[in-house]
Design a protein around this motif. Sequence first.
Motif, PDB file in Angstrom:
ATOM      1  N   GLN A 128      -8.051  20.219  34.893  1.00  0.00           N
ATOM      2  CA  GLN A 128      -8.675  19.319  33.928  1.00  0.00           C
ATOM      3  C   GLN A 128      -7.669  19.030  32.817  1.00  0.00           C
ATOM      4  N   ALA A 129      -7.417  17.745  32.549  1.00  0.00           N
ATOM      5  CA  ALA A 129      -6.479  17.394  31.491  1.00  0.00           C
ATOM      6  C   ALA A 129      -6.590  15.907  31.181  1.00  0.00           C
ATOM      7  N   GLY A 130      -6.282  15.569  29.946  1.00  0.00           N
ATOM      8  CA  GLY A 130      -6.129  14.169  29.568  1.00  0.00           C
ATOM      9  C   GLY A 130      -7.405  13.448  29.212  1.00  0.00           C
ATOM     10  N   THR A 131      -7.248  12.398  28.375  1.00  0.00           N
ATOM     11  CA  THR A 131      -8.395  11.587  27.952  1.00  0.00           C
ATOM     12  C   THR A 131      -8.194  10.097  28.210  1.00  0.00           C
ATOM     13  N   ALA A 132      -6.922   9.688  28.363  1.00  0.00           N
ATOM     14  CA  ALA A 132      -6.637   8.266  28.584  1.00  0.00           C
ATOM     15  C   ALA A 132      -5.265   8.128  29.237  1.00  0.00           C
ATOM     16  N   ALA A 133      -5.041   6.965  29.869  1.00  0.00           N
ATOM     17  CA  ALA A 133      -3.791   6.755  30.611  1.00  0.00           C
ATOM     18  C   ALA A 133      -2.572   6.692  29.695  1.00  0.00           C
ATOM     19  N   ASN A 134      -2.753   6.282  28.467  1.00  0.00           N
ATOM     20  CA  ASN A 134      -1.608   6.120  27.567  1.00  0.00           C
ATOM     21  C   ASN A 134      -1.562   7.188  26.473  1.00  0.00           C
ATOM     22  N   VAL A 135      -2.249   8.321  26.726  1.00  0.00           N
ATOM     23  CA  VAL A 135      -2.257   9.419  25.763  1.00  0.00           C
ATOM     24  C   VAL A 135      -1.683  10.671  26.418  1.00  0.00           C
ATOM     25  N   ILE A 136      -0.711  11.267  25.766  1.00  0.00           N
ATOM     26  CA  ILE A 136      -0.171  12.538  26.268  1.00  0.00           C
ATOM     27  C   ILE A 136      -1.176  13.641  25.964  1.00  0.00           C
ATOM     28  N   ALA A 137      -1.583  14.354  27.007  1.00  0.00           N
ATOM     29  CA  ALA A 137      -2.643  15.347  26.869  1.00  0.00           C
ATOM     30  C   ALA A 137      -2.191  16.524  26.021  1.00  0.00           C
ATOM     31  N   GLU A 138      -3.062  16.910  25.115  1.00  0.00           N
ATOM     32  CA  GLU A 138      -2.785  18.090  24.284  1.00  0.00           C
ATOM     33  C   GLU A 138      -3.275  19.364  24.962  1.00  0.00           C
ATOM     34  N   HIS A 139      -4.313  19.235  25.779  1.00  0.00           N
ATOM     35  CA  HIS A 139      -4.901  20.405  26.428  1.00  0.00           C
ATOM     36  C   HIS A 139      -4.977  20.205  27.945  1.00  0.00           C
ATOM     37  N   ALA A 140      -4.864  21.288  28.662  1.00  0.00           N
ATOM     38  CA  ALA A 140      -5.091  21.299  30.113  1.00  0.00           C
ATOM     39  C   ALA A 140      -5.672  22.654  30.497  1.00  0.00           C
ATOM     40  N   VAL A 141      -6.499  22.649  31.529  1.00  0.00           N
ATOM     41  CA  VAL A 141      -7.112  23.882  32.019  1.00  0.00           C
ATOM     42  C   VAL A 141      -6.959  23.936  33.533  1.00  0.00           C
ATOM     43  N   LEU A 142      -6.456  25.042  34.028  1.00  0.00           N
ATOM     44  CA  LEU A 142      -6.357  25.292  35.462  1.00  0.00           C
ATOM     45  C   LEU A 142      -7.273  26.458  35.801  1.00  0.00           C
ATOM     46  N   GLN A 143      -8.021  26.318  36.884  1.00  0.00           N
ATOM     47  CA  GLN A 143      -8.857  27.424  37.335  1.00  0.00           C
ATOM     48  C   GLN A 143      -8.602  27.682  38.811  1.00  0.00           C
TER      49      GLN A 143
END
Length: 392
Positions: A236-251
């Motif tokens: 899970q990561a990202g909010t928009a195509a032109n925004v560098i994601a600040e958070h990501a979660v791997l499970q």
Amino acid sequence: MSRLTLIESIFPRMVELRRTFHRYPELAFEEERTALVIMEELRRLDIPFEYGGVGGGIVGKITGQDDGPTIALRADMDGLPGDETTGLPFASVNPGRMHACGHDGHMSMLLGAAAMLKENPPPGRVVLIFQPAEERGGGAKVMIQSGALDRVKAIFGGHVMRQFRVGEIMVAHGTITAQSDKFTIRIRGRGGHGARPHEAVDAVVVAGLLIMAVQTLVSREISPFHPSVVTIGQVQAGTAANVIAEHAVLQGTIRTTERPVRRHIIEGLKRIAKATGALHNAIVDVEISEGYPPVVNTQQEAEIARLAALKVVGQQGLVPIDNPSMGAEDFAYYLKQIPGCYVRFGARREGWENIPLHSPAFDFDEEALKVGAAFFDEVAREAIRAYAQEES
């Protein structure tokens, strides 16, 4: 009445029960309607039982001789989340729920065995455990806490498998399923505009590096003689195509069969996460949630199960288990309390492809119900004979 005649006489009822369970699956700790069907059948068979209420299990008791050994037989009740694609006329009518792991068959097998044991009670006692929440939540622990194993000498259980044909039973002693652990990796970078990556710390890039790096834990750090699996199943990561994601979660999940290997993988996962975070100036945290322990069949009980299987399917139907499954099973909690054995029942019809457990297309040949019921009946009798001889 011979066993074969008795099995044939109760088979239509087992099929009817299986299809009822299959049509109305319920998730872990929600098995209300399922429990009502089981209790109705136990009443019909005149078998006394105790019920722990919704979220609990059912314990039936067949008493042939009060001072004889007590043996437990276990079936799991819960279904899985998912939408069924089998097209069966008795397919699930509960949206987002289905019996994709054969628990509908396990319950029907045990009820069939209950009918056989009631018809000709063995010289001891048999406890019938219908357990909630095998798929998640560890319902076996609920049954143990409720006293289901009180005075029980040993416990036996089993699982249908389409990898093998109907008429085959797999028996082995030692480790037969893996330890399962869940991990969550949380990555915190620094968000920014997709056009100016030099101003940000991209959590997606860190996540991508981790996805590849953790695969080297098994391929490059664990001996191939020690079965192990590390799988990342959610990203899970990202909010928009032109925004560098600040958070990501791997499970993901870790599957191991030996404690030192488990410890090495967990320590390695944390090491790789920390190093990857430092490399890219991100903060990376790892959380480990311990899952089910491995199922370890005890030697005497595996031999009892082997003798019972021989009587049911003959030498040609007895299949050894050369390697443990990397799946997990909360039957392990029972085996931490008392001896026992967990087997597998072949459930593939001739000409069928191997559709795996948990698939939305999973189904099994209902002829396997006969084999499972006969095995549960015979293993209870075989165990009572064996323990009675030891005590005499």
